[in-house]
Design a protein around this motif. Structure first.
Motif, short mmCIF file in Angstrom:
data_model
loop_
_atom_site.label_atom_id
_atom_site.label_comp_id
_atom_site.label_asym_id
_atom_site.label_seq_id
_atom_site.Cartn_x
_atom_site.Cartn_y
_atom_site.Cartn_z
N LEU A 1 31.63 8.12 12.68
CA LEU A 1 31.09 8.52 13.99
C LEU A 1 31.90 9.66 14.61
O LEU A 1 31.35 10.45 15.39
N GLY A 2 33.20 9.78 14.24
CA GLY A 2 34.02 10.82 14.85
C GLY A 2 33.89 12.16 14.15
O GLY A 2 33.70 13.19 14.78
N ALA A 3 34.00 12.12 12.79
CA ALA A 3 34.02 13.41 12.07
C ALA A 3 32.98 13.47 10.97
O ALA A 3 32.94 14.45 10.22
N GLY A 4 32.15 12.41 10.82
CA GLY A 4 31.12 12.43 9.78
C GLY A 4 31.68 12.26 8.39
O GLY A 4 31.06 12.69 7.41
N GLU A 5 32.87 11.64 8.25
CA GLU A 5 33.51 11.46 6.95
C GLU A 5 33.35 10.01 6.46
O GLU A 5 33.07 9.11 7.22
N LEU A 6 33.56 9.84 5.16
CA LEU A 6 33.61 8.51 4.52
C LEU A 6 32.33 7.70 4.71
O LEU A 6 32.34 6.47 4.85
N ILE A 7 31.18 8.34 4.68
CA ILE A 7 29.89 7.65 4.90
C ILE A 7 29.60 6.66 3.77
O ILE A 7 29.19 5.52 3.99
N ALA A 8 29.82 7.11 2.52
CA ALA A 8 29.51 6.25 1.38
C ALA A 8 30.40 5.01 1.36
O ALA A 8 29.94 3.90 1.06
N LYS A 9 31.69 5.21 1.67
CA LYS A 9 32.60 4.05 1.71
C LYS A 9 32.17 3.06 2.79
O LYS A 9 32.26 1.84 2.61
N ARG B 1 34.02 5.09 20.62
CA ARG B 1 34.57 4.07 21.52
C ARG B 1 33.70 2.82 21.52
O ARG B 1 34.19 1.68 21.48
N GLU B 2 32.33 3.02 21.59
CA GLU B 2 31.43 1.87 21.58
C GLU B 2 31.56 1.09 20.27
O GLU B 2 31.58 -0.15 20.26
N SER B 3 31.65 1.83 19.17
CA SER B 3 31.80 1.17 17.87
C SER B 3 33.09 0.37 17.83
O SER B 3 33.12 -0.78 17.34
N TRP C 1 26.71 -8.50 14.03
CA TRP C 1 26.99 -7.61 12.89
C TRP C 1 25.76 -6.80 12.51
O TRP C 1 25.86 -5.59 12.25
N THR C 2 24.60 -7.41 12.49
CA THR C 2 23.37 -6.69 12.13
C THR C 2 23.12 -5.56 13.13
O THR C 2 22.81 -4.40 12.74
N ARG C 3 23.26 -5.85 14.41
CA ARG C 3 23.03 -4.82 15.43
C ARG C 3 24.08 -3.70 15.30
O ARG C 3 23.75 -2.51 15.39
N LEU C 4 25.34 -4.11 15.06
CA LEU C 4 26.42 -3.13 14.98
C LEU C 4 26.27 -2.23 13.76
O LEU C 4 26.33 -0.98 13.86
N SER C 5 26.07 -2.84 12.55
CA SER C 5 26.02 -2.05 11.32
C SER C 5 24.82 -1.10 11.30
O SER C 5 24.92 0.04 10.84
N ARG C 6 23.69 -1.55 11.82
CA ARG C 6 22.51 -0.68 11.86
C ARG C 6 22.73 0.49 12.83
O ARG C 6 22.33 1.63 12.56
N GLY C 7 23.39 0.20 13.97
CA GLY C 7 23.67 1.28 14.93
C GLY C 7 24.63 2.31 14.38
O GLY C 7 24.47 3.52 14.61
N VAL C 8 25.65 1.82 13.60
CA VAL C 8 26.59 2.77 12.99
C VAL C 8 25.88 3.61 11.95
O VAL C 8 26.07 4.84 11.85
N GLY C 9 25.02 2.98 11.14
CA GLY C 9 24.30 3.73 10.11
C GLY C 9 23.40 4.79 10.71
O GLY C 9 23.23 5.88 10.15
#
Length: 808
Positions: A82-90, A141-143, A126-134
């Motif tokens: 969310l900060g720099a767009g890195e490590l998406i696959a991990k 901060r929210e994450s 967890w479902t709400r959180l992981s989908r929002g991060v994706g």
């Protein structure tokens, strides 16, 4: 109760055999052992169940710890994404790992409803959180905040698993501190590192930090050091209780402390105190993740150690329980075997003593003692019994000599012939009466077989009888086998009675035989039998004459019964004919009056002088007269119908089905005309539903005779009175019919003789004395019932007839 009823308790014990008493003592021993053993086994099983429950919480706890670890790693990766767009696959790979762990944990706690509910909340967050991060719906901060809340709930899940399985209540020192380290302290330490990792990654990702984040980072660094210190203290106590883990855990603890300090210095230098945020995010995550992973390495060592300790303790408790049960079982077996041997050592001499005593009581004083008892009380008892045998044999020998002399004198003085026969069947003694009876000299009988006195035809048979008698000797009186035949010296036979009495002597068993000649008695019996035969012939002749007389009396009795019925029927006819005069006379008077009215009406009609008033009067009078005629004829018809039914019933013994109420009403209806001018009344009260299959004629005759009997005898000298005819169900199969009055009653003597034939209180005044006798005979014979009488002077009389609804 046993103390209060001690005598009764002793009586109960006295009824038991000795082996039963030993068995009772054994049962008491079992009852004494059973309660403490049962309590011990139950308590041990409780401990095993508690340890098994704790062991069952290890696997869910391990999965929950891994889930916490993966969620913390996802928090750090989400900050980078969310900060720099890195490590998406991990991050996506880590999300899949978290999903799989959630499924495993849900399966592991499927039986615990409260844990399932808590895990359901975690899964929803967890479902709400992981989908929002994706979808990048949240800010860093929210994450961070949402992940932190989720990790705290997972920490609660870990602690709740420890609580529900009983791990947190474990009181064993070697497990308590390890359980506290694994389920409380380690999750808090890793969560402090995880929050710091996520917050630091989000700051490094945007290359900027505000004052609030700077303060938060200082707080997180302080938490890292404090939780690490708490972890060192908890693990130190655990290692003190279980030193064998020091070699494996101390290096990991040292590394964990060093890594935590390194992470704290890095965060202070590159984030919290830095003026420019330029440290690479990936490098930062590697260092913090390595620190956190080292903590979980500690967990991977502690959790198996806890599991092994629980398994070892369960095995020890089971071994202790089984050993105790086996030991007590062995002791019980040894006790039972020892008790059995003691019982045998007591019972054997008792049985041997009983055998010897029984033999002595039967006259056997030479029974040997076959049991070797050593030097115990049983041996002394048997030795004393053996001495008693010897003393008894000596006493019996002396007594035998004295009694033999006495017996010989007694034998000679006996008025009957008496002989003594030994066990070989030879005559050893014979008195003078025997010699006279059989015409032998003494030397001719002594030493001879008893069969010398038996007729030749019975000698062989008698030999078998003698042999069987000596096998089972018992006293046999003279009259037991009737008379036998005896044989004199010259071959003459005579009937005799013989009694046998077995005797125990010093030389063995002998039999005393008493012989009585019954020739004179037999002759007297024969003469008596001849007299009996003649007497039987006379009895047969007299019996035939009596039977003829009885038949004549029976015919006379039947004629009297028939005459009684006809007399009763004649009374009914007289009453009915008198009662018929009234309705017939009324009908005749009304008909003649109607005839005169018709003639008068015809005259006026023919003369043409008929008035309307006269016509109306004629119609009214004609209607009244015809009504009177109809009522009179109906009354006459009713009386005739009742009389016909009663007359038919009373003159026959025809069986039919009938209603008792209607039949009794018909009988009373036929009797009422004769009682119109009498000073008493008849009352009928019969239940309507009493149906019978019987003989109404004999029943009517009984009721008629009882009512007439009351009318003749009950109200003599009285101005008024009542007769009641009542009928009720006596039981399911019988009916009770009562004819009672309130008349003068009867004396006790009259009641006793009332049913006797020809007994009457109206001698010379028309009474035959057969009425009640006939009634009782009909009641018992035809309808199968019983007629009884109750009466006392001044209180009236009551005749009770109980008869079956279905006649026999």
């Amino acid at each position: 109760m046993i103390l209060v009823n001690a005598p009764k308790f002793r009586q109960l014990l006295n009824r038991l055999k000795l082996w039963q008493k030993f068995a009772v003592m054994g049962l008491l021993g079992i009852f004494l052992f059973a309660p403490p053993l049962t309590l011990y086994v139950l308590e041990t099983n409780k401990k095993i169940d508690a340890l098994t429950g704790e062991l069952a919480g290890i696997e869910p706890g391990r999965i929950a710890q891994q889930l916490l670890q993966m969620t913390q790693q996802h928090r750090g990766l989400s900050a980078a994404v969310l900060g720099a767009g890195e490590l998406i696959a991990k991050r996506e790979a880590k999300q899949d790992e978290v999903d799989q762990l959630l499924d495993r944990l849900e399966t592991a706690i499927a039986k615990d409803a409260r844990l399932r509910n808590l895990l359901g909340t975690v899964r929803a967050d967890w479902t709400r959180l992981s989908r929002g991060v994706g979808a990048r719906l949240w800010t860093p901060r929210e994450s961070y905040n949402m992940h932190t809340v989720l990790c705290q709930r997972l920490t609660d899940v870990v602690q709740r698993i420890a609580d529900e399985s009983g791990l947190s209540l474990d009181s064993a020192a070697d497990r308590y501190h390890m359980i506290r380290s694994a389920f409380v302290v380690l999750p808090e330490a890793t969560e402090a590192l995880g929050e710091s990792r996520a917050k630091g990654a989000s700051i490094l990702a945007v290359h900027a930090i505000d004052e609030a984040d700077r303060v938060l980072m200082y707080e997180l660094m302080s938490r890292i050091l404090s939780t690490q210190q708490e972890l060192d203290e908890a693990m130190g106590k655990a290692l003190d209780a279980k030193p064998d883990l020091k070699a494996e855990l101390i290096p990991l603890l040292s590394t964990a402390m060093s890594n935590a300090q390194t992470a704290e210095h890095l965060e202070r230098r590159e984030i919290a105190s830095a003026t420019r945020i330029e440290y690479p995010v990936a490098d930062y995550l590697v260092i913090l993740t390595s620190t956190i992973d080292n903590h979980f390495k500690l967990l991977n060592v502690v959790m198996p150690a806890i599991e092994n300790a629980l398994q070892q303790n369960i095995a020890e408790e089971k071994l202790r329980r089984n050993t105790m049960i086996g030991l007590i079982g062995l002791l019980a077996t040894l006790a039972a075997f020892t008790s059995w041997q003691i019982a045998i050592s007591v019972l054997n001499p008792m049985q041997e003593t009983l055998k010897i005593a029984q033999a002595i009581s039967e006259g056997h004083f030479d029974t040997p003692i076959t049991l070797d008892l050593g030097h115990g009380e049983g041996a002394h008892m048997l030795a004393a019994l053996s001495q008693m045998q010897k003393a008894l044999r000596q006493a019996m020998a002396s007594e035998l000599v004295a009694r033999q002399d006495f017996f010989l004198g007694l034998l000679e003085s006996a008025p009957e012939a008496m002989i003594i026969v030994d066990s070989k069947g030879q005559i050893s003694l014979a008195n003078d009466q025997t010699l006279k009876l059989f015409d032998y000299k003494r030397e001719e009988l002594i030493g001879q077989p008893i069969e010398i006195l038996v007729p030749a035809a019975f000698k062989q048979q008698h030999h078998a009888h003698r042999h069987n008698f000596f096998k089972q000797p018992q006293m046999r009186p003279m009259a037991e086998r009737g008379h036998l035949l005896a044989c004199k010296k010259g071959g003459g036979e005579f009937p005799a009675e013989i009694s046998l009495s077995p005797l125990i002597t010093a030389t063995g068993l002998v039999v005393s035989c008493t012989i009585r000649d019954i020739s004179e008695r037999k002759r007297a019996q024969q003469e008596l039998q001849n007299h009996r035969d003649r007497l039987e012939e006379l009895v047969i002749e007299r019996t035939a004459e009596l039977e003829r007389s009885v038949e004549t009396l029976r015919s006379a009795h039947n004629e009297l019964v028939r005459a009684e019925r006809l007399a009763s029927l004649g009374a009914l006819v007289a009453g009915i004919s008198h009662d018929l005069n009234t309705p017939i006379g009324n009908a005749y008077l009304a008909a003649s009056t109607l005839r005169d009215n018709i003639n008068n009406f015809s005259k006026h009609a023919n003369a043409g002088s008929l008035k309307k008033s006269e016509f109306e009067h004629f119609l009214s009078a004609s209607s009244d007269m015809t009504g009177l005629i109809v009522r009179a004829i109906e009354r006459a018809t009713e009386l005739i119908t009742s009389f016909k039914q009663v007359a038919v019933d009373q003159t026959s013994e025809r069986r039919r089905e009938f209603n008792l109420k209607s039949t009794m009403e018909d009988v009373v209806a036929t009797l009422r005309p004769g009682f119109k001018n009498r000073p008493w009344k008849i009352h009928v009260d019969v239940e309507a539903n009493l149906n019978c299959d019987s003989y109404p004629g004999p029943l009517d005759q009984i009721v008629t005779n009882l009512i007439l009997n009351a009318s003749i005898h009950a109200f003599e000298g009285r101005e008024r009175g009542n007769i009641w005819l009542t009928g009720r169900a006596y039981d399911a199969e019988q009916i009770e019919l009562i004819v009672a009055d309130d008349g003068i009653g009867m004396s006790a003597k009259t009641v006793e003789q009332a049913f006797d034939a020809f007994f009457t209180t109206k001698v010379g005044r028309g009474g035959s004395g057969l009425g009640l006798s006939i009634c009782k005979g009909i009641a018992a014979g035809v309808i199968g019932g019983k007629l009884t009488l109750e009466s006392s002077p001044g209180k009236g009389s009551s005749f009770k007839l109980i008869f079956p609804k279905i006649a026999p």
